[in-house]
Design a protein around this motif. Sequence first.
Motif, PDB file in Angstrom:
ATOM      1  N   VAL A  91       0.838  -1.203   0.000  1.00  0.00           N
ATOM      2  CA  VAL A  91       0.000   0.000   0.000  1.00  0.00           C
ATOM      3  C   VAL A  91       0.874   1.254   0.000  1.00  0.00           C
ATOM      4  N   ARG A  92       1.923   1.254   0.811  1.00  0.00           N
ATOM      5  CA  ARG A  92       2.826   2.419   0.828  1.00  0.00           C
ATOM      6  C   ARG A  92       3.544   2.587  -0.501  1.00  0.00           C
ATOM      7  N   ASP A  93       3.968   1.484  -1.126  1.00  0.00           N
ATOM      8  CA  ASP A  93       4.626   1.564  -2.439  1.00  0.00           C
ATOM      9  C   ASP A  93       3.698   2.169  -3.492  1.00  0.00           C
ATOM     10  N   ASP A  94       2.398   1.961  -3.318  1.00  0.00           N
ATOM     11  CA  ASP A  94       1.400   2.512  -4.234  1.00  0.00           C
ATOM     12  C   ASP A  94       0.955   3.911  -3.824  1.00  0.00           C
ATOM     13  N   GLY A  95       1.642   4.512  -2.842  1.00  0.00           N
ATOM     14  CA  GLY A  95       1.331   5.871  -2.423  1.00  0.00           C
ATOM     15  C   GLY A  95       0.237   5.979  -1.385  1.00  0.00           C
ATOM     16  N   GLY A  96      -0.134   4.861  -0.777  1.00  0.00           N
ATOM     17  CA  GLY A  96      -1.207   4.857   0.200  1.00  0.00           C
ATOM     18  C   GLY A  96      -0.719   4.876   1.638  1.00  0.00           C
ATOM     19  N   LEU A  97      -1.650   4.654   2.533  1.00  0.00           N
ATOM     20  CA  LEU A  97      -1.397   4.732   3.961  1.00  0.00           C
ATOM     21  C   LEU A  97      -2.059   3.542   4.652  1.00  0.00           C
ATOM     22  N   VAL A  98      -1.317   2.859   5.527  1.00  0.00           N
ATOM     23  CA  VAL A  98      -1.852   1.746   6.312  1.00  0.00           C
ATOM     24  C   VAL A  98      -1.628   2.051   7.775  1.00  0.00           C
ATOM     25  N   ARG A  99      -2.671   1.835   8.556  1.00  0.00           N
ATOM     26  CA  ARG A  99      -2.568   1.975  10.004  1.00  0.00           C
ATOM     27  C   ARG A  99      -3.123   0.713  10.646  1.00  0.00           C
ATOM     28  N   VAL A 100      -2.543   0.365  11.771  1.00  0.00           N
ATOM     29  CA  VAL A 100      -2.939  -0.823  12.519  1.00  0.00           C
ATOM     30  C   VAL A 100      -3.538  -0.353  13.837  1.00  0.00           C
ATOM     31  N   CYS A 101      -4.610  -1.015  14.281  1.00  0.00           N
ATOM     32  CA  CYS A 101      -5.168  -0.642  15.575  1.00  0.00           C
ATOM     33  C   CYS A 101      -5.680  -1.871  16.313  1.00  0.00           C
ATOM     34  N   GLY A 102      -5.798  -1.703  17.634  1.00  0.00           N
ATOM     35  CA  GLY A 102      -6.470  -2.682  18.463  1.00  0.00           C
ATOM     36  C   GLY A 102      -5.658  -3.820  19.037  1.00  0.00           C
ATOM     37  N   LEU A 103      -4.366  -3.849  18.834  1.00  0.00           N
ATOM     38  CA  LEU A 103      -3.573  -4.955  19.376  1.00  0.00           C
ATOM     39  C   LEU A 103      -3.477  -4.875  20.895  1.00  0.00           C
ATOM     40  N   SER A 104      -3.396  -6.028  21.518  1.00  0.00           N
ATOM     41  CA  SER A 104      -3.137  -6.097  22.955  1.00  0.00           C
ATOM     42  C   SER A 104      -1.699  -5.637  23.202  1.00  0.00           C
ATOM     43  N   GLU A 105      -1.348  -5.439  24.463  1.00  0.00           N
ATOM     44  CA  GLU A 105       0.032  -5.036  24.790  1.00  0.00           C
ATOM     45  C   GLU A 105       1.050  -6.046  24.273  1.00  0.00           C
ATOM     46  N   GLY A 106       0.757  -7.329  24.484  1.00  0.00           N
ATOM     47  CA  GLY A 106       1.663  -8.375  24.018  1.00  0.00           C
ATOM     48  C   GLY A 106       1.780  -8.396  22.504  1.00  0.00           C
ATOM     49  N   GLY A 107       0.650  -8.244  21.825  1.00  0.00           N
ATOM     50  CA  GLY A 107       0.663  -8.202  20.365  1.00  0.00           C
ATOM     51  C   GLY A 107       1.421  -6.999  19.842  1.00  0.00           C
ATOM     52  N   LEU A 108       1.255  -5.877  20.520  1.00  0.00           N
ATOM     53  CA  LEU A 108       1.964  -4.664  20.117  1.00  0.00           C
ATOM     54  C   LEU A 108       3.469  -4.839  20.301  1.00  0.00           C
ATOM     55  N   ARG A 109       3.892  -5.468  21.395  1.00  0.00           N
ATOM     56  CA  ARG A 109       5.325  -5.736  21.599  1.00  0.00           C
ATOM     57  C   ARG A 109       5.865  -6.626  20.469  1.00  0.00           C
ATOM     58  N   TRP A 110       5.092  -7.638  20.092  1.00  0.00           N
ATOM     59  CA  TRP A 110       5.507  -8.555  19.031  1.00  0.00           C
ATOM     60  C   TRP A 110       5.639  -7.778  17.716  1.00  0.00           C
ATOM     61  N   LEU A 111       4.663  -6.923  17.416  1.00  0.00           N
ATOM     62  CA  LEU A 111       4.707  -6.119  16.197  1.00  0.00           C
ATOM     63  C   LEU A 111       5.930  -5.203  16.194  1.00  0.00           C
ATOM     64  N   ARG A 112       6.167  -4.515  17.302  1.00  0.00           N
ATOM     65  CA  ARG A 112       7.286  -3.572  17.402  1.00  0.00           C
ATOM     66  C   ARG A 112       8.637  -4.271  17.274  1.00  0.00           C
ATOM     67  N   SER A 113       8.713  -5.517  17.720  1.00  0.00           N
ATOM     68  CA  SER A 113       9.984  -6.245  17.659  1.00  0.00           C
ATOM     69  C   SER A 113      10.265  -6.810  16.266  1.00  0.00           C
ATOM     70  N   SER A 114       9.286  -6.747  15.387  1.00  0.00           N
ATOM     71  CA  SER A 114       9.445  -7.289  14.043  1.00  0.00           C
ATOM     72  C   SER A 114      10.259  -6.339  13.168  1.00  0.00           C
ATOM     73  N   ASP A 115      11.237  -6.886  12.477  1.00  0.00           N
ATOM     74  CA  ASP A 115      11.986  -6.057  11.532  1.00  0.00           C
ATOM     75  C   ASP A 115      11.205  -5.875  10.233  1.00  0.00           C
ATOM     76  N   ARG A 116      10.126  -6.621  10.045  1.00  0.00           N
ATOM     77  CA  ARG A 116       9.323  -6.532   8.821  1.00  0.00           C
ATOM     78  C   ARG A 116       8.159  -5.557   8.949  1.00  0.00           C
ATOM     79  N   ALA A 117       7.546  -5.481  10.122  1.00  0.00           N
ATOM     80  CA  ALA A 117       6.340  -4.654  10.262  1.00  0.00           C
ATOM     81  C   ALA A 117       6.421  -3.674  11.421  1.00  0.00           C
ATOM     82  N   GLY A 118       7.539  -3.631  12.105  1.00  0.00           N
ATOM     83  CA  GLY A 118       7.683  -2.794  13.290  1.00  0.00           C
ATOM     84  C   GLY A 118       7.574  -1.305  13.045  1.00  0.00           C
ATOM     85  N   ASP A 119       7.718  -0.880  11.783  1.00  0.00           N
ATOM     86  CA  ASP A 119       7.637   0.550  11.491  1.00  0.00           C
ATOM     87  C   ASP A 119       6.207   1.040  11.256  1.00  0.00           C
TER      88      ASP A 119
END
Length: 138
Positions: A91-119
Amino acid sequence: MHASHVREATAAAEGRGAEGVGWGVAVERGPDWLFLRLERDGAKAGRESLADQLLGMIRVNHAHRVVLELDRVQAIDDTLIDAIAAVGSRVRDDGGLVRVCGLSEGGLRWLRSSDRAGDLLHYESRSAAVGPRSTAVP
């Protein structure tokens, strides 16, 4: 603003999960945004990956702004992280915007620790995701 959101479709989008379990995806359009709410549906996973299913829904809806709602996701795994990363990147490569919402604290930690999706920015709720950037959870 939320009252104006119209439920467009609920799809039994089946993506491959770590345990072979499918994903249910509720698709909802709002002003300027496409909302994709994920939840495990217990069905056997289909042939198409979750990322391909989500990207297909984004293409069909001609969306450039997408909110992935994960408040009904009990556990996040590498398969889900990979899908989130693939959708975010495309989506970003196509000029769009993606936002993620609603993760639990543990899920958010997992997302943040990812080198693929942490940004990807995470927000507490749908309304925060479509509001000002300053509401992002660090």
